[in-house]
Design a protein around this motif. Sequence first.
Motif, PDB file in Angstrom:
ATOM      1  N   GLY A 137     -32.453  -6.956 -26.948  1.00 42.06           N
ATOM      2  CA  GLY A 137     -32.394  -6.111 -28.131  1.00 42.06           C
ATOM      3  C   GLY A 137     -33.629  -6.229 -28.996  1.00 42.06           C
ATOM      4  N   PHE A 138     -34.199  -7.445 -29.041  1.00 37.78           N
ATOM      5  CA  PHE A 138     -35.431  -7.661 -29.804  1.00 37.78           C
ATOM      6  C   PHE A 138     -36.554  -6.789 -29.247  1.00 37.78           C
ATOM      7  N   PHE A 139     -36.688  -6.774 -27.918  1.00 36.94           N
ATOM      8  CA  PHE A 139     -37.752  -5.988 -27.294  1.00 36.94           C
ATOM      9  C   PHE A 139     -37.552  -4.492 -27.522  1.00 36.94           C
ATOM     10  N   VAL A 140     -36.294  -4.022 -27.460  1.00 37.25           N
ATOM     11  CA  VAL A 140     -36.024  -2.607 -27.732  1.00 37.25           C
ATOM     12  C   VAL A 140     -36.481  -2.256 -29.138  1.00 37.25           C
ATOM     13  N   GLY A 141     -36.139  -3.106 -30.101  1.00 34.96           N
ATOM     14  CA  GLY A 141     -36.527  -2.861 -31.486  1.00 34.96           C
ATOM     15  C   GLY A 141     -38.023  -2.826 -31.676  1.00 34.96           C
ATOM     16  N   GLN A 142     -38.727  -3.730 -31.008  1.00 33.74           N
ATOM     17  CA  GLN A 142     -40.186  -3.794 -31.135  1.00 33.74           C
ATOM     18  C   GLN A 142     -40.856  -2.561 -30.526  1.00 33.74           C
ATOM     19  N   VAL A 143     -40.327  -2.100 -29.395  1.00 36.55           N
ATOM     20  CA  VAL A 143     -40.883  -0.907 -28.760  1.00 36.55           C
ATOM     21  C   VAL A 143     -40.655   0.323 -29.637  1.00 36.55           C
ATOM     22  N   MET A 144     -39.438   0.433 -30.198  1.00 35.10           N
ATOM     23  CA  MET A 144     -39.134   1.573 -31.065  1.00 35.10           C
ATOM     24  C   MET A 144     -40.033   1.544 -32.305  1.00 35.10           C
ATOM     25  N   LYS A 145     -40.269   0.340 -32.828  1.00 32.76           N
ATOM     26  CA  LYS A 145     -41.137   0.198 -34.003  1.00 32.76           C
ATOM     27  C   LYS A 145     -42.570   0.588 -33.665  1.00 32.76           C
ATOM     28  N   ALA A 146     -43.034   0.141 -32.529  1.00 31.92           N
ATOM     29  CA  ALA A 146     -44.415   0.430 -32.126  1.00 31.92           C
ATOM     30  C   ALA A 146     -44.621   1.918 -31.862  1.00 31.92           C
ATOM     31  N   SER A 147     -43.554   2.605 -31.470  1.00 27.43           N
ATOM     32  CA  SER A 147     -43.665   4.041 -31.181  1.00 27.43           C
ATOM     33  C   SER A 147     -43.387   4.898 -32.409  1.00 27.43           C
ATOM     34  N   GLY A 148     -43.161   4.246 -33.541  1.00 26.35           N
ATOM     35  CA  GLY A 148     -42.847   4.989 -34.752  1.00 26.35           C
ATOM     36  C   GLY A 148     -41.479   5.652 -34.690  1.00 26.35           C
ATOM     37  N   GLY A 149     -40.574   5.072 -33.884  1.00 24.62           N
ATOM     38  CA  GLY A 149     -39.223   5.607 -33.763  1.00 24.62           C
ATOM     39  C   GLY A 149     -39.130   6.813 -32.850  1.00 24.62           C
ATOM     40  N   LYS A 150     -40.241   7.134 -32.167  1.00 24.70           N
ATOM     41  CA  LYS A 150     -40.278   8.345 -31.339  1.00 24.70           C
ATOM     42  C   LYS A 150     -39.880   8.093 -29.881  1.00 24.70           C
ATOM     43  N   ALA A 151     -39.853   6.864 -29.461  1.00 24.01           N
ATOM     44  CA  ALA A 151     -39.560   6.573 -28.059  1.00 24.01           C
ATOM     45  C   ALA A 151     -38.135   6.962 -27.712  1.00 24.01           C
ATOM     46  N   ASN A 152     -37.971   7.495 -26.511  1.00 19.16           N
ATOM     47  CA  ASN A 152     -36.642   7.857 -26.013  1.00 19.16           C
ATOM     48  C   ASN A 152     -35.884   6.575 -25.703  1.00 19.16           C
ATOM     49  N   PRO A 153     -34.813   6.267 -26.454  1.00 22.26           N
ATOM     50  CA  PRO A 153     -34.097   4.999 -26.271  1.00 22.26           C
ATOM     51  C   PRO A 153     -33.613   4.776 -24.847  1.00 22.26           C
ATOM     52  N   ALA A 154     -33.112   5.820 -24.205  1.00 18.03           N
ATOM     53  CA  ALA A 154     -32.616   5.676 -22.830  1.00 18.03           C
ATOM     54  C   ALA A 154     -33.753   5.267 -21.893  1.00 18.03           C
ATOM     55  N   LYS A 155     -34.901   5.928 -22.074  1.00 18.26           N
ATOM     56  CA  LYS A 155     -36.057   5.597 -21.238  1.00 18.26           C
ATOM     57  C   LYS A 155     -36.563   4.190 -21.523  1.00 18.26           C
ATOM     58  N   VAL A 156     -36.556   3.821 -22.812  1.00 18.45           N
ATOM     59  CA  VAL A 156     -37.006   2.479 -23.202  1.00 18.45           C
ATOM     60  C   VAL A 156     -36.138   1.422 -22.542  1.00 18.45           C
ATOM     61  N   ASN A 157     -34.835   1.616 -22.583  1.00 21.89           N
ATOM     62  CA  ASN A 157     -33.919   0.647 -21.958  1.00 21.89           C
ATOM     63  C   ASN A 157     -34.166   0.540 -20.452  1.00 21.89           C
ATOM     64  N   GLU A 158     -34.333   1.688 -19.823  1.00 21.53           N
ATOM     65  CA  GLU A 158     -34.543   1.710 -18.367  1.00 21.53           C
ATOM     66  C   GLU A 158     -35.831   0.993 -17.985  1.00 21.53           C
ATOM     67  N   LEU A 159     -36.931   1.329 -18.680  1.00 22.24           N
ATOM     68  CA  LEU A 159     -38.224   0.734 -18.347  1.00 22.24           C
ATOM     69  C   LEU A 159     -38.293  -0.741 -18.718  1.00 22.24           C
ATOM     70  N   LEU A 160     -37.706  -1.110 -19.837  1.00 18.01           N
ATOM     71  CA  LEU A 160     -37.730  -2.525 -20.264  1.00 18.01           C
ATOM     72  C   LEU A 160     -37.013  -3.417 -19.243  1.00 18.01           C
ATOM     73  N   LYS A 161     -35.853  -2.971 -18.789  1.00 20.91           N
ATOM     74  CA  LYS A 161     -35.114  -3.775 -17.812  1.00 20.91           C
ATOM     75  C   LYS A 161     -35.951  -4.002 -16.558  1.00 20.91           C
ATOM     76  N   ARG A 162     -36.660  -2.961 -16.139  1.00 20.94           N
ATOM     77  CA  ARG A 162     -37.492  -3.064 -14.941  1.00 20.94           C
ATOM     78  C   ARG A 162     -38.659  -4.017 -15.185  1.00 20.94           C
ATOM     79  N   LYS A 163     -39.319  -3.854 -16.365  1.00 23.12           N
ATOM     80  CA  LYS A 163     -40.504  -4.668 -16.669  1.00 23.12           C
ATOM     81  C   LYS A 163     -40.153  -6.142 -16.880  1.00 23.12           C
TER      82      LYS A 163
END
Length: 485
Positions: free
Chosen positions: A456-482
Amino acid sequence: MAYEVVIGLEAHAQLLTASKMFCGCSTAFGAAPNTQTCPVCLGMPGVLPVVNQKAVEFAIRTGLALNCTMAPMNRFARKNYFYPDLPKGYQISQYELPICEDGWVEIGQNGTAKRIRIRRAHLEEDAGKNLHTGIAGASHVDLNRAGTPLLEIVTEPDMRSPDEAVAYLKKLRDILVYLEVCDGNMEEGSLRCEPNLSLRQAGSEEFGTKVELKNINSFKFAKAAMEYEIKRQTKVLSEGGKIVQETRLWDSEKGETAPMRSKEEAHDYRYFPDPDLVPLRITPEMVEEARKALPELAAAKHKRLVSEYGLTEQTAAVLTANPVVVKYFEASANAAWGVVSEVVGEASKTEVSRDIANWITVDLPGMAKDFWTRIPAGEIGELSVLKRKGEISGPIVKTVLEERLKTGKTAAEIIKAKGLTQMSDEGALEEIIDEVMAKNPQQFAQYRGGKEQVFGFFVGQVMKASGGKANPAKVNELLKRKLAG
């Protein structure tokens, strides 16, 4: 000794007519004192009252919604009593021949349905208003309200607790508001109630001596007044005293009732037919016309919102509390449904409805009280479609709504001008994720060590870095893989 409470209710609903019951004076609320009067509503000698046709239509409409029988012939009577805000010395009302009789309303209490019988609903005129303000000890009379059409709705003594009585009052208010015959504004006195309450020994069929609680203008005060009166009467009876039949006033500051006057019987009012008004005939055609015009009422709409739109019981209850808001919701959802089924499939209709309902019941009321007049329903529908398509996120929707209310620009203009379209490009998102992982090696090690809540920390950081524009579903999918590496 155990006692059972018996409650019947009288409700006075001011009807939403433009003019008064028997004259052409305006009924608009808030005018300067005594500026909306004429010889008729002031009761000057030689004047002749004329029945307001719209008030009669409203009464028939209400009677049908309350499952009443319409009297084919009814008439007006003079109810004689003196009061400073009643300049004629009598009130024109209906006595032995009311317009509506023998109806019922169903309430839900503790998961079970209970029917509250309606004894009668009759037309009458309101009195003026006494104002006890200004110079110490001085009272004034404002007669703007004198003559305003009232529908008095009287129940049988079917309620056995203050909670049941309040549930009935709320149901009645919903009906009146949905019928558009009364605005239900209790603070302005558009809807007032008078509980008639008595106690009897548990198991007894005989009623006790009733006390009337006069002109209460909120659900909260109605409940508090009844609860106080139950305690007061219980104490009197337990000490061997007798209850006096009387009218009492509720003092909200002291939290107690106080005697107003001894309760008059019907003969004390010296009712007699008003010689200036002919009997009123209600034709079958008038009743049928009113029946055809009946709208969908709150209870039926509540059930439909749950079954048709997939809303929760609680959300449906919040929406149906205001007929304007629920109409706005349906317009927004229906605008989105056709588009959604084409772009993301039929199954997303429920999700769209729930998104829209959440914005309308939770987010928008905090931004503007009259939001439905400032944002077209179609735009709310468009935002829900964009969210379902993954082009904008939930937080972006809230940003757009706030900006929409501040600037008046359309949602599409705001999204384009601020570049708020959601990031779904995998390459761009992977770059942000790689940068976040590089900046947080400790959390990365914790995740790899089995501490999965760090995700959850990483999801929050990615959303913050993207200015809230990142697609949450895509972020979750890519983060799990990475993170799995």
